[in-house]
Each structure stands twice: as C-alpha cells, then as structure tokens.
Design an enzyme around this catalytic site. Sequence first.
Site, mmCIF file in Angstrom:
data_model
loop_
_atom_site.group_PDB
_atom_site.id
_atom_site.type_symbol
_atom_site.label_atom_id
_atom_site.label_comp_id
_atom_site.label_asym_id
_atom_site.label_seq_id
_atom_site.Cartn_x
_atom_site.Cartn_y
_atom_site.Cartn_z
ATOM 1 N N PHE A 122 -18.474 63.088 64.787
ATOM 2 C CA PHE A 122 -19.568 62.738 65.932
ATOM 3 C C PHE A 122 -19.068 60.845 65.093
ATOM 4 C CE2 PHE A 122 -22.419 59.716 68.307
ATOM 5 C CZ PHE A 122 -21.899 59.452 69.239
ATOM 6 N N ASP A 207 -18.815 58.062 57.660
ATOM 7 C CA ASP A 207 -19.372 57.336 58.313
ATOM 8 C C ASP A 207 -21.015 57.949 57.407
ATOM 9 O OD1 ASP A 207 -20.616 56.853 60.403
ATOM 10 O OD2 ASP A 207 -19.120 57.477 61.504
ATOM 11 N N LYS A 236 -28.699 52.847 62.428
ATOM 12 C CA LYS A 236 -30.324 54.212 61.841
ATOM 13 C C LYS A 236 -30.848 53.779 61.050
ATOM 14 C CE LYS A 236 -27.703 58.208 64.929
ATOM 15 N NZ LYS A 236 -28.407 57.923 65.340
#
Length: 286
Positions: A122, A207, A236
């Site tokens: 993702f 990532d 995040k």
Amino acid sequence: MSSLFQNYTRRPIHLVKGKGTIVTDANGKDYLDFTSGIAVLSLGHTHPAIVQAIQEQSEKLWHISNLFENPEQEKLAETLVSDTHFAHAFFCNSGAEANEAAIKLARKHTGKHTIITFEKSFHGRTFGAMSATGQDKIRNGFGPLLETFKTVPFNDVSALEAVIDDEVGAIMLEVIQGEGGVNQVTPEFAQAISDICLANGILLIIDEVQTGISRTGTRYAYEQTVLKPDIMTLAKGLGGGFPIGAMLGTADLHDSLGPGTHGTTFGGNPLAVAVAQTVLDNVFVP
C-alpha cells in the site's frame, strides 16, 4: 442526509478530546485509542511539547511560500538525514504525496519508466501511488492505471528476478507491509533486492510512511536489514498528528530534482515543520 461523501465507514462515536492514549466522546465516555489517528500520533494526543510548538509558531508565521529560504526546513532535513547515507529531503503533506515525489524522482533520474512493486503493498490513493499499490480493492473502479508498474509476489525471489530487464528504473517496497497485513521482508528477499539493484543500476525506494520514526525499534525499519535505499518516504508518525510528509534521497539524486521539477504549496509550512521537529526531538533521543 449527510452533506459528506460516504467514502468512509464511520463509527457512531463523536470524539471531542484526547490526552495521551485516551480519547473522550461527546457523552463523556473514555476510550483507549489503539488507532492513533491511523498511526500518526507518535507522542499521543495533546502532548505538551507539541501544543507549545503549535502555539509559539502560530504567533509568528503560519505559512510562507517555498520560494523563500526556510532555515527551519533545513534544520528538520538535517535531523532526518543525520547519521544516515541520505543527503537531502523534500517536504510535502502526506505519505501519498511523498510516494508520488519518489516515483517522479526515480523516473526522472534513471530515464526509465518501469517500477517494480509487490502484492499486498500500500503506497497511497493518488493515481501514481495507487498504481504502485498491489491490492485490487484499492484500484478497482478507477479505470486504466499508470503504465509500467509491475507487481510481483512479496518475498518471492524467483518472481522478482523474472521481471528484471533493462527498462526497470526502481524497486519500491515496504520493509513491513502494513495495510495489506503485517508482512515482513525476509532476510533472503532483502539480500536479493540489494544484489539486484546493485548489479543492474536500479534505484531502491523504501516506503516508511508507517514504519518510520522509530516505530520498529530503530529510526527507520530498513536499518534492521541489509537494504540501503536510494529514496525513502515518510509521513504519519513524522508529524505526530499534524499533516506532513517527506522524501529523503541520496546526494547523487540532487540534480534530478532541480527548480521547477516538483513542488507543493503547503508542504513544509512553518507549523508542520515546527511540530515535526518537536516530534523528532522527543523520539530521536541520543
């Protein structure tokens, strides 16, 4: 009838305040917050240091164009790349934006368009990041995706070797897959990726939007593997709940992201940078 698009399945809970790991709803009921705003609240709700940083910065400057010098951005970048092999940072507003920047940089630098990603990965919901994401449930219904992404099974060395050719510019992965299930890269697969990138001049994009900022015991999860990314993305936990994303890159990539090649209006604004620096000051403790 709500005036909102119904793209979220919302729980019937109206949260009105939070402190540390506890949130409180409109009826005064307390909850232990295991979601952390989908993994963003590094220091919990209303941490005193973050509250102070926002208050102080809001009285000085909220926003300024990236067309002007920004010493605070420089400091944040230096903190992120310190004691790593990275040399430069680009700031944006989210993990998807950071991954879009990484995709653009990899294609611009190598002149090659193929990027290999992995099943159950993702990387975001914008078109480039969605095209990189290896989950049909994320991509279904949006028509043709961006071309030249090849998705192969995670932790499958043979499958990876089978798609390597002269058109591959980068391999993009999460060291620990999050949204697709908690799947960790194996030592054997990490070594194979490292060897393939080195032998073929392929860039490695990692990532760390979910795993970065000491979520796994080290500052960045890749530090627990043999992998040495050319590009890394963060978001995040970096902002402790305030929107910010970052892309880090090695020194040899510097000239490929020159003036006019990429940009953002709000990315790296003074409020976001002040909060992110406060998060790192509290998390990256010597």
